[in-house]
Design a protein around this motif. Structure first.
Motif: not given
Length: 244
Positions: A14, A88, A90, A110, A154, A158, A161
């Protein structure tokens, strides 16, 4: 992002949560069979990872059929260069890369952080990047937050994600505010014999000016923007503005 086949875990990175520093720590336990996306070489992050005994970028390019969009295909077909997996990436993207079998059988985790404090970290980081290119007149904090809400929400939240269809899709969400304790527990949970704690020298640190508490800096309107954009993680994890 790290997908460790050796240790059967997936780390979803994140924003503004010490993710790069944790990747340094986690990569100490990784090997050549794992997927490890690059850190910033020009900021010394890969050098730090090597100094810490971590595994550098590995298997980090998409396979041909994983390429999406004309930009990626043009790069592959005309330049012979495969696109890197996003650092990053998702949860839905990662699941599509590795398939539902591995996704559901690996331990997924995460990091999340107090959204008001994280917003300040984002602001100072972006301001630093702007000014290191010789620019000036970066927007004020209030102007920047208003711009983010309209154009890049975004970058403030986070939530997307580590969720799929608006549901948390990881086995554990580490809390930034007590990350050292969380990592000790995580190491035991994963059964790792390698120390995965953060390096003493943190990646992407030292850009925040002053150490004022976010409650002393954010205006009522600033807070309202963050409340709106980050409402889902505030509700899910019980963050309160007053807690500091």
């Amino acid at each position: 992002m790290i997908i460790s086949h050796r240790n059967r875990f997936i780390f979803i990175k994140t924003r503004k949560t010490a993710g790069s520093s944790l990747e340094v720590g986690l990569s100490r336990a990784c090997g050549p069979e794992d997927i490890i996306t690059p850190l910033s070489a020009n900021r010394g992050e890969e050098e730090l990872r090597r100094a810490e005994g971590g595994q550098g970028p590995t298997n980090c390019h998409k396979r041909p059929l994983e390429h999406r969009g004309w930009k990626e295909w043009r790069r592959l077909l005309f330049r012979g260069r495969r696109t890197e997996y996003p650092q990053h990436a998702r949860a839905p993207q990662i699941r599509s890369f590795i398939g539902p079998g591995i996704w559901h059988s690996y331990f997924r985790f995460t990091i999340e952080r107090n959204p008001w404090d994280r917003a300040l970290s984002r602001y100072w980081w972006q301001k630093h990047r702007w000014e290191e290119k010789g620019r000036d007149n970066f927007p004020s904090l209030s102007e920047y937050l208003a711009w983010l809400e309209e154009h890049k929400p975004h970058w403030l939240s986070n939530w997307d994600h580590y969720t799929i269809d608006d549901e948390i899709a990881v086995d554990r969400v580490l809390r930034y505010e007590k990350l050292n304790d969380e990592l000790t527990e995580l190491q035991q949970e994963l059964g790792l014999g390698t120390d995965i704690r953060l390096p003493e020298q943190r990646a992407k640190s030292g850009f925040r000016q002053g150490r004022q508490d976010y409650r002393e800096i954010l205006t009522d309107n600033d807070r309202a923007i963050i409340d709106r954009v980050c409402r889902r993680e505030i509700d899910a994890f019980g963050y309160r503005f007053e807690d500091g």
